[in-house]
Structure formats: structure tokens, C-alpha cells
Design an enzyme around this catalytic site. Sequence first.
Site, mmCIF file in Angstrom:
data_model
loop_
_atom_site.group_PDB
_atom_site.id
_atom_site.type_symbol
_atom_site.label_atom_id
_atom_site.label_comp_id
_atom_site.label_asym_id
_atom_site.label_seq_id
_atom_site.Cartn_x
_atom_site.Cartn_y
_atom_site.Cartn_z
ATOM 1 N N ASP A 32 0.857 -1.191 0.000
ATOM 2 C CA ASP A 32 0.000 0.000 0.000
ATOM 3 C C ASP A 32 0.896 1.246 0.000
ATOM 4 O OD1 ASP A 32 -3.204 0.548 1.038
ATOM 5 O OD2 ASP A 32 -1.786 2.215 1.084
ATOM 6 N N ILE A 33 0.515 2.212 -0.831
ATOM 7 C CA ILE A 33 1.344 3.414 -0.984
ATOM 8 C C ILE A 33 1.318 4.284 0.284
ATOM 9 C CG2 ILE A 33 -0.366 4.999 -1.998
ATOM 10 C CD1 ILE A 33 1.798 5.559 -4.196
ATOM 11 N N VAL A 96 -11.070 2.730 -3.763
ATOM 12 C CA VAL A 96 -10.755 2.195 -5.090
ATOM 13 C C VAL A 96 -11.758 1.088 -5.403
ATOM 14 C CG1 VAL A 96 -9.004 1.110 -6.535
ATOM 15 C CG2 VAL A 96 -8.302 2.722 -4.737
ATOM 16 N N HIS A 100 -10.278 -5.503 -3.307
ATOM 17 C CA HIS A 100 -8.926 -5.738 -2.756
ATOM 18 C C HIS A 100 -9.042 -6.099 -1.292
ATOM 19 C CE1 HIS A 100 -9.855 -1.430 -2.462
ATOM 20 N NE2 HIS A 100 -9.215 -1.452 -1.310
#
Length: 111
Positions: A32-33, A96, A100
Site C-alpha cells: 500500500d502506498i 478504489v 482488494h
Amino acid sequence: MAEERTIFHKIRDKEIPAAVVYEDEDVLVFKDIHPKAPTHLLLIPKHFVASIADVTPETAHIPGMLILKAQKFAKEKGIDGYKLTFHVGKGGGQEVMYLHLHLLSDMKLEG
Ligand code: 5GP
């Protein structure tokens, strides 16, 4: 109807970079960013589903597949405690719209 392409479509299709830690024919796993724990990974299916809210009998195997991949990955990496989370819909914190699974752990992933 053409599906709307999200940032995760572009990561899946290697159009934008991500820190990929595992990939096979069914799943892509990347960091994860904006990590919220020492280890914060995202697991996405190669087959697009927007959200748990959109899972049908035909795609019901996909969330289970992601959980099994997370379990296997964590075991192989020696991560023996973790949290798995699906955010479902905007009201559930899903930003998003590409299904996920979050894998969070206080243990740091080596490498
Ligand atoms: P959601 O809130 O939809 O369940 O989680 C989306 C996650 O994707 C967030 O934790 C966010 O930090 C992460 N994210 C958003 N854009 C990117 C990106 O371009 N690359 C990576 N690696 N993670 C992203």
C-alpha cells in the site's frame, strides 16, 4: 458495458508501477502506498470485481481465494499475526472500486 478502469486496473496491467511482492495467475500482491502498519499489503484478483457488494454466485470464490493467498503468503514470510480487511462501498471506506483485501501486520515484511 465497458468497466471503468481504476488505478488497480493500471497496476494489474503494469501501466503504472507498484511495489509488487507476489504475483501468480490469479492474484497480484503489492505494498500500500500509504501504509497504516509496518506491513500493509493489498491483494487484488486478476479477474476484475468492483467490490464485495458486487460479488455474485459466479464470483463468490474470489474473496476466498484472496484469503487463502494471504494466508499462504503470510505463512511463507513468517508473519504469524495479521489483520485482513475488505472495505465495502464508499460508506465502508472503499476508495478504489476494484476488489482488494488489505493485509496489515505489526511484523515488518523482510525485503
Ligand atoms: P480502500 O480504502 O479502497 O479499501 O483502500 C485503497 C488503498 O489503496 C488505500 O489504502 C491507499 O493507500 C491505496 N492506494 C491508493 N492508490 C494507490 C496506488 O497508486 N498505489 C498503491 N500501491 N496503493 C494505492
